[in-house]
Design an enzyme around this catalytic site. Structure first.
Site, mmCIF file in Angstrom:
data_model
loop_
_atom_site.group_PDB
_atom_site.id
_atom_site.type_symbol
_atom_site.label_atom_id
_atom_site.label_comp_id
_atom_site.label_asym_id
_atom_site.label_seq_id
_atom_site.Cartn_x
_atom_site.Cartn_y
_atom_site.Cartn_z
ATOM 1 N N HIS A 47 0.828 -1.199 0.000
ATOM 2 C CA HIS A 47 0.000 0.000 0.000
ATOM 3 C C HIS A 47 0.866 1.255 0.000
ATOM 4 C CE1 HIS A 47 -2.644 3.017 2.200
ATOM 5 N NE2 HIS A 47 -3.284 2.793 1.069
ATOM 6 N N GLU A 94 1.764 1.937 -3.496
ATOM 7 C CA GLU A 94 0.644 2.500 -4.260
ATOM 8 C C GLU A 94 0.667 4.024 -4.195
ATOM 9 O OE1 GLU A 94 -3.824 3.554 -3.478
ATOM 10 O OE2 GLU A 94 -3.435 1.453 -2.973
ATOM 11 N N HIS A 95 0.987 4.559 -3.031
ATOM 12 C CA HIS A 95 1.075 6.006 -2.876
ATOM 13 C C HIS A 95 2.332 6.562 -3.555
ATOM 14 C CE1 HIS A 95 -1.993 7.017 0.391
ATOM 15 N NE2 HIS A 95 -2.143 5.719 0.201
ATOM 16 N N GLU A 125 -4.707 8.302 6.758
ATOM 17 C CA GLU A 125 -5.679 7.394 6.140
ATOM 18 C C GLU A 125 -6.084 6.287 7.101
ATOM 19 O OE1 GLU A 125 -6.039 4.559 2.119
ATOM 20 O OE2 GLU A 125 -4.201 5.694 2.519
#
Length: 432
Positions: free
Chosen positions: A65, A68-69, A145
Site C-alpha cells: 500500500h 501504491e502512494h 488514512e
C-alpha cells in the site's frame, strides 16, 4: 464462451456482446489483454502486479500500500505534479487500488489520449524514484488514512472480522498495515519490496474501450523500451498462483471491539469459498436472496418487519485459495443480541429448506441485470480481464456467466448454505 488463458495460450475471442478480447505476451514476459468495444470513445487501462498485502515479508507489512502512494510521487522523468497534470489536462482519471492479492494502477481517458496514459503509467510502474523526502510525506498521509479508517466503525468491524475468520493467516492482515508498521517502515524495506515484485514477468496490462490491440501492444513495448526495466532478455510470465483451497483456522465465538459509538456494527459469518470455486455462482445467488437488496430476507426480516436496523446485507470475499462470508447489520447497542439471533436464524434457514421458485427467479434477474449493466463501463471490463488473468486463468464470456447463473437450482443454493455452515461461526461487534 469459456477459454483458458494460461501462460502459454494466446488468441482472439469474439464475445456475444460484439467486443473482441485479445491476449498477447511480449518477449520480455509482460502480458497485454484488451477488449475492443466498438463505438466507445473512451478507454480504461490498468497495470496489474500480482502482489498484495498477503505476500509481504514480516518486516514489510504495509509496503504494498505504501508503494501504491509512492508511485504517484515521481519518476526520473516526471514529478508528482507532472503525473497529476497529465491526466487533468485531458479530463481523465487516474488512481490505484491495493488488494490482498494484487495491486492495480489505472486510468480512464478518451481513446485519443490512450498513448499518454500508457506512457505515464509505464513510467510510474517501472521507474519510480521513491524519494526519501516524499516517502516521509506519504508516511504522514497513510497514517492519516489509517486514522480515518479507525474512526469509521464500519471499516473497523470489517477489518477485525477478517482477522477473526482468517486467524493468523496473511489474508487476515489489514491491507494498509498498522500505524506501528507504517511508522517503522524504512525506505530500504519499501524499495526491496518494489524490486522484488515490480518486474516484467509479474506485470499484466489490461485495457478496454475504443482501442486496437496491436496498437496498445506497440505503445506498451515502446514505453517499456524507454523505462528503467531491462526488457532485452526473453522471459515467460509468472505462473498462476495455486488455487488449492487452504484450511485456515477461525476464531469462533464473539469478539467485541469497544468504541464510543452511537450505533453498534455487527458481522456474523465464517470461512467461505475461493474465487474460482465451482459453487461461486450458487453463492452469488445465495447472497442475492439472503442479503442482496430491498427484497432480500435480511432486509425484510431485520429492517422491514422488526425495525432492528437501518442497514443490513450479506457479502463474500473470495481469494485464490480461500474466502470468507458475512452477514452485517448496524443497530442500537441494546438490540445487538436480537440482531445476532435473527442473522443466524436466517442463515440457518438457507441451509434448512430450499428457497422458493420466486426468490430464485428474482435473484437470477438481479444478477443478470447487474452483470450486464456493469459491463457497460470500460473500467468493469478492464477489471474483468485482470481477474481472468491473475486469479482464474480463464476468460469467461458474459453469456457463459449468465448461463452458469441460470443453471443454478434451489437445491444448489441450499447445498452451498450447508457447506458454509460446516465451519465454525464467528461474530465481530464494534460497540460501546
Amino acid at each position: 464462451m469459456r477459454v483458458s488463458i494460461g501462460p502459454d495460450t494466446a488468441g482472439v475471442l469474439n464475445s456475444d456482446t460484439g467486443t473482441t478480447v485479445t491476449r498477447s505476451v511480449l518477449p520480455c514476459g509482460v502480458r497485454v489483454l484488451t477488449e475492443q468495444m466498438p463505438g466507445v470513445r473512451s478507454a480504461t487501462i490498468g497495470y496489474w502486479i500480482a502482489v498484495g498485502s498477503r505476500h509481504e515479508a514480516d518486516h514489510q507489512h504495509g509496503s504494498t500500500h505504501f508503494l501504491e502512494h509512492l508511485l504517484f510521487k515521481g519518476t526520473a522523468k516526471r514529478s508528482a505534479l507532472d503525473i497529476a497534470a497529465a491526466f487533468d489536462a485531458v479530463g481523465g482519471d487516474s488512481n490505484a487500488l491495493t488488494g490482498k492479492e494484487s495491486t492495480c494502477y489505472y486510468a480512464r481517458v478518451l481513446d485519443a489520449d490512450l498513448p499518454m496514459a500508457v506512457e505515464v503509467l509505464t513510467d510510474m510502474v517501472t521507474s519510480a524514484v521513491i524519494d526519501p523526502a516524499e516517502l516521509e510525506v506519504e508516511r504522514g498521509v497513510i497514517l492519516e488514512e489509517l486514522a480515518m479508517a479507525e474512526d469509521d466503525p464500519a471499516d473497523v468491524v470489517q477489518e477485525r472480522f477478517a482477522e477473526q475468520v482468517l486467524d493468523g493467516h496473511p489474508l487476515g492482515r489489514p491491507i494498509g498495515g498498522t500505524p506501528e508498521e507504517i511508522s517503522a517502515a524504512t525506505r530500504d524495506d519499501v524499495v526491496d519490496h518494489y524490486h522484488r515484485w515490480y518486474r516484467p514477468e509479474e506485470l499484466v496490462i489490461t485495457a478496454a474501450g475504443g482501442l486496437e490491440h496491436d496498437a496498445v501492444c506497440r505503445l506498451v513495448a515502446q514505453a517499456l523500451d524507454g523505462s528503467r526495466w531491462d526488457v532485452s532478455a526473453a522471459s515467460s510470465p509468472a505462473a498462476l498462483r495455486s488455487a488449492r483451497q487452504q484450511q485456515i483456522p477461525v476464531r469462533s465465538g464473539v469478539e467485541q471491539i469497544s468504541k464510543p459509538v452511537e450505533q453498534a456494527q455487527v458481522i456474523l459469518g465464517g470461512r467461505g469459498l475461493a474465487a474460482s470455486d465451482p459453487d461461486r455462482y450458487a453463492l452469488s445467488l445465495l447472497h442475492a436472496i439472503l442479503g442482496g437488496g430491498m427484497s432480500s430476507r435480511l432486509f425484510q426480516e431485520v429492517r422491514e418487519r422488526r425495525g432492528l436496523a437501518y442497514s443490513t446485507f450479506s457479502f463474500s470475499a473470495g481469494y485464490t485459495d480461500a474466502g470468507y462470508y458475512g452477514l452485517y447489520a448496524g443497530c442500537l447497542p441494546s438490540k445487538v443480541d436480537k440482531v445476532i439471533g435473527v442473522l443466524e436464524e436466517q442463515l440457518q434457514r438457507m441451509a434448512a429448506e430450499p428457497v422458493s421458485a420466486e426468490e430464485l427467479a428474482r435473484a437470477k434477474g438481479q444478477l443478470r441485470g447487474g452483470t450486464v449493466l456493469g459491463m457497460e463501463e470500460t473500467s468493469s471490463r478492464m477489471n474483468r480481464l485482470g481477474t481472468a488473468e491473475l486469479v482464474r486463468g480463464e476468460f469467461v464470456d458474459i453469456s457463459e456467466t449468465l448461463a452458469e447463473v441460470d443453471s443454478v437450482t434451489a437445491a444448489d443454493v441450499q447445498r452451498v448454505a450447508s457447506r458454509l455452515l460446516t465451519g465454525p461461526l464467528a461474530t465481530t461487534i464494534v460497540a460501546p
